[in-house]
Scaffold this motif. Structure first.
Motif, PDB file in Angstrom:
ATOM      1  N   PRO A 280       0.828  -1.212   0.000  1.00 20.31           N
ATOM      2  CA  PRO A 280       0.000   0.000   0.000  1.00 20.31           C
ATOM      3  C   PRO A 280       0.855   1.252   0.000  1.00 20.31           C
ATOM      4  N   ARG A 281       0.349   2.301  -0.598  1.00 16.00           N
ATOM      5  CA  ARG A 281       1.086   3.559  -0.731  1.00 16.00           C
ATOM      6  C   ARG A 281       1.397   4.188   0.630  1.00 16.00           C
ATOM      7  N   SER A 282       0.595   3.900   1.646  1.00 13.35           N
ATOM      8  CA  SER A 282       0.800   4.499   2.969  1.00 13.35           C
ATOM      9  C   SER A 282       2.122   4.071   3.610  1.00 13.35           C
ATOM     10  N   LEU A 283       2.658   2.940   3.187  1.00 11.18           N
ATOM     11  CA  LEU A 283       3.934   2.472   3.738  1.00 11.18           C
ATOM     12  C   LEU A 283       5.055   3.071   2.903  1.00 11.18           C
TER      13      LEU A 283
ATOM     14  N   THR B 262       8.152   3.667   3.082  1.00 14.22           N
ATOM     15  CA  THR B 262       9.501   3.133   2.918  1.00 14.22           C
ATOM     16  C   THR B 262       9.519   1.925   1.991  1.00 14.22           C
ATOM     17  N   ILE B 263       8.683   0.934   2.270  1.00 15.44           N
ATOM     18  CA  ILE B 263       8.711  -0.261   1.421  1.00 15.44           C
ATOM     19  C   ILE B 263       8.048  -0.001   0.070  1.00 15.44           C
ATOM     20  N   TYR B 264       6.923   0.716   0.058  1.00 15.78           N
ATOM     21  CA  TYR B 264       6.334   1.122  -1.216  1.00 15.78           C
ATOM     22  C   TYR B 264       7.216   2.163  -1.898  1.00 15.78           C
ATOM     23  N   GLY B 265       7.815   3.036  -1.091  1.00  7.60           N
ATOM     24  CA  GLY B 265       8.562   4.173  -1.623  1.00  7.60           C
ATOM     25  C   GLY B 265       9.740   3.806  -2.485  1.00  7.60           C
ATOM     26  N   ALA B 266      10.268   2.590  -2.356  1.00  5.07           N
ATOM     27  CA  ALA B 266      11.396   2.192  -3.203  1.00  5.07           C
ATOM     28  C   ALA B 266      11.036   2.240  -4.679  1.00  5.07           C
ATOM     29  N   ALA B 267       9.774   1.986  -5.004  1.00  4.82           N
ATOM     30  CA  ALA B 267       9.343   2.074  -6.399  1.00  4.82           C
ATOM     31  C   ALA B 267       9.404   3.513  -6.886  1.00  4.82           C
ATOM     32  N   ASP B 268       9.004   4.461  -6.034  1.00  2.00           N
ATOM     33  CA  ASP B 268       9.110   5.880  -6.394  1.00  2.00           C
ATOM     34  C   ASP B 268      10.571   6.306  -6.542  1.00  2.00           C
ATOM     35  N   VAL B 269      11.423   5.826  -5.637  1.00  3.35           N
ATOM     36  CA  VAL B 269      12.851   6.148  -5.700  1.00  3.35           C
ATOM     37  C   VAL B 269      13.441   5.676  -7.021  1.00  3.35           C
ATOM     38  N   MET B 270      13.120   4.454  -7.389  1.00  9.92           N
ATOM     39  CA  MET B 270      13.642   3.885  -8.620  1.00  9.92           C
ATOM     40  C   MET B 270      13.127   4.633  -9.846  1.00  9.92           C
ATOM     41  N   ALA B 271      11.821   4.912  -9.876  1.00  9.77           N
ATOM     42  CA  ALA B 271      11.227   5.590 -11.026  1.00  9.77           C
ATOM     43  C   ALA B 271      11.811   6.989 -11.204  1.00  9.77           C
TER      44      ALA B 271
ATOM     45  N   SER C 250      -0.064   1.414  -6.503  1.00 13.75           N
ATOM     46  CA  SER C 250      -0.063   0.645  -5.256  1.00 13.75           C
ATOM     47  C   SER C 250      -0.859  -0.638  -5.429  1.00 13.75           C
ATOM     48  N   ALA C 251      -0.695  -1.540  -4.472  1.00 11.73           N
ATOM     49  CA  ALA C 251      -1.384  -2.825  -4.514  1.00 11.73           C
ATOM     50  C   ALA C 251      -2.890  -2.608  -4.616  1.00 11.73           C
ATOM     51  N   GLY C 252      -3.521  -3.287  -5.549  1.00 15.10           N
ATOM     52  CA  GLY C 252      -4.962  -3.190  -5.721  1.00 15.10           C
ATOM     53  C   GLY C 252      -5.410  -2.204  -6.773  1.00 15.10           C
ATOM     54  N   GLU C 253      -4.540  -1.275  -7.171  1.00 13.25           N
ATOM     55  CA  GLU C 253      -4.951  -0.304  -8.188  1.00 13.25           C
ATOM     56  C   GLU C 253      -5.020  -0.934  -9.574  1.00 13.25           C
ATOM     57  N   ILE C 254      -4.130  -1.854  -9.860  1.00 13.94           N
ATOM     58  CA  ILE C 254      -4.188  -2.613 -11.113  1.00 13.94           C
ATOM     59  C   ILE C 254      -4.493  -4.071 -10.805  1.00 13.94           C
ATOM     60  N   VAL C 255      -3.647  -4.683  -9.992  1.00 14.95           N
ATOM     61  CA  VAL C 255      -3.889  -6.050  -9.516  1.00 14.95           C
ATOM     62  C   VAL C 255      -3.521  -6.093  -8.034  1.00 14.95           C
ATOM     63  N   GLY C 256      -3.963  -7.143  -7.366  1.00 13.12           N
ATOM     64  CA  GLY C 256      -3.666  -7.293  -5.951  1.00 13.12           C
ATOM     65  C   GLY C 256      -2.236  -7.751  -5.697  1.00 13.12           C
TER      66      GLY C 256
ATOM     67  N   GLY D  78      -2.411  -4.321   3.597  1.00 14.64           N
ATOM     68  CA  GLY D  78      -3.481  -3.386   3.891  1.00 14.64           C
ATOM     69  C   GLY D  78      -4.686  -3.991   4.571  1.00 14.64           C
ATOM     70  N   ASP D  79      -4.771  -5.330   4.594  1.00 15.07           N
ATOM     71  CA  ASP D  79      -5.930  -6.008   5.186  1.00 15.07           C
ATOM     72  C   ASP D  79      -5.638  -6.604   6.563  1.00 15.07           C
ATOM     73  N   ILE D  80      -4.418  -6.432   7.055  1.00 12.25           N
ATOM     74  CA  ILE D  80      -4.040  -7.096   8.307  1.00 12.25           C
ATOM     75  C   ILE D  80      -4.776  -6.494   9.505  1.00 12.25           C
ATOM     76  N   TYR D  81      -4.788  -5.165   9.610  1.00 14.70           N
ATOM     77  CA  TYR D  81      -5.361  -4.520  10.801  1.00 14.70           C
ATOM     78  C   TYR D  81      -6.822  -4.919  11.031  1.00 14.70           C
ATOM     79  N   PRO D  82      -7.696  -4.796  10.030  1.00 11.31           N
ATOM     80  CA  PRO D  82      -9.090  -5.166  10.305  1.00 11.31           C
ATOM     81  C   PRO D  82      -9.245  -6.643  10.681  1.00 11.31           C
TER      82      PRO D  82
END
Length: 362
Positions: free
Chosen positions: A40-43, A45-54, A71-77, A198-202
């Motif tokens: 998920p985009r909210s994370l 650091t781990i999601y952010g590596a894709a932005d860093v690379m791009a 982010s996960a779920g926008e195109i595929v899960g 993104g589904d862990i908390y609930p």
């Protein structure tokens, strides 16, 4: 160098660079790729590596090569990312190999598995120990090519709604856990649950699961697990140095100009270093905040660790006997791990152990 020689050489170099300019321009075509993330985009650091690379790729090509992360779920899960890359739905993904052990357990060691490698050992294996070559040969079956794209460092063992002191306490425990670890811990009575970040908390809040692991203090604080499960266990012995990856559709990768491949390799390498540096910087303060807000740190008992180690050895032996790809990669990883720890105990461990015990004197 003599002045005449310098001027002659410099003139040739200048002329060559001038003549080469059109060729360079032609080798930098306009390319637009989509990247699906497993996170998920909210994370950030781990999601952010894709932005860093791009960003790196865009700046290095004067904007000619654009990679757009989703982010996960926008195109595929999360768990469909590798399929989306392999079948050409997207050109690339940023995810963890061990999410796809359902396809083949061999996927696991590229990321992490119980009692495998720490982050520096994982990098050593990938870049110099043959790990990257072995995996890219294996990934041909799935029409993907991989480059390392981040690491978390050693992870925490997760959040539990009740204490787990013995192996008996694990019996029937519904635990969100990824990779091969679920199969291994199931031998100790755990009921593994594969749930996207993104589904862990609930799931934890509703009591659908009894425990969950994610990464470590910085991400776990963002996801709010301390609000619904007070006991925070360590270490995550199944992820001593979890690696994240950039996956590329193999045809799209092969079609790239040589200079674009070099730029992507450099960008991925930078993202790989950048992620673990961010986690190392952000985790200490996050852990202090979590403890201050009521999180109760607990180490896994020696009994649990020993039982998990035994179960891991049994699963690895069984899979090695049935799966030649798994055996080839496991043997390579294990060889580097065992050699590395002979060195590690001499300098790294001795230094760190002394410094930890000496903190009050510093």
């Amino acid at each position: 160098m003599k002045r005449r020689q310098f001027l002659t050489t410099g003139g040739v170099g200048l002329a060559a660079s001038t003549l080469a300019a059109p060729a360079i321009a032609q080798s930098m075509p306009e390319i637009r790729w989509r990247l699906t993330s497993g996170f998920p985009r909210s994370l950030d650091t781990i999601y952010g590596a894709a932005d860093v690379m791009a960003k790196f790729v865009s700046e290095a090509t004067d904007g000619k090569f654009q990679i757009q992360p989703f982010s996960a779920g926008e195109i595929v899960g999360t768990f469909q990312a590798v399929d989306a890359v392999g079948n050409g739905t997207v050109e690339m993904a940023h995810s963890s190999s061990y999410y796809y052990v359902g396809k083949d357990p061999t996927f696991a060691f590229a990321s992490a598995a119980p009692f495998a490698l720490n982050t520096r050992q994982q990098n050593a294996w990938m870049y110099y120990g043959g790990g990257l070559d072995l995996y890219n040969e294996f990934y041909k079956k799935f029409n993907i090519y991989m480059l390392p794209g981040g690491a978390t460092g050693a992870q925490m063992g997760g959040w539990f709604r009740k204490e787990v002191k013995t192996v008996a306490d694990l019996n029937g425990l519904k635990f969100r856990i990824a990779g091969l670890t679920g199969e291994i811990l199931s031998k100790l009575g755990v009921v593994p649950q594969q749930i996207a970040g993104g589904d862990i908390y609930p799931s934890l809040e509703r009591g659908t699961i009894d425990a969950a692991e994610w990464v470590g203090p910085y991400d776990d604080e963002k996801l709010g697990f301390q609000k619904v499960a007070p006991y925070y266990y360590y270490p995550g012995f199944w992820e001593g140095g979890a690696m994240v990856h950039f996956f590329f559709n193999r045809q799209k990768w092969e079609e790239l100009p040589k200079n674009y491949k070099a730029i992507i390799q450099a960008a991925a390498g930078y993202a790989n270093v950048d992620m673990v540096a961010k986690y190392d910087f952000k985790n200490p303060a996050a852990l202090r905040r979590l403890v201050a807000s009521g999180a109760q740190l607990r180490p896994f008992s020696q009994e649990i660790l020993e039982a998990a180690l035994k179960a891991s050895s049994e699963v690895y032996a069984d899979l090695s006997a049935k799966n030649p790809d798994f055996k080839k990669i496991y043997d390579s990883m294990a060889s580097l791990r065992n050699d590395s720890y002979q060195w590690w105990q001499v300098a790294e461990y001795t230094f760190d152990n002394f410094m930890i015990r000496s903190r009050s004197k510093l």
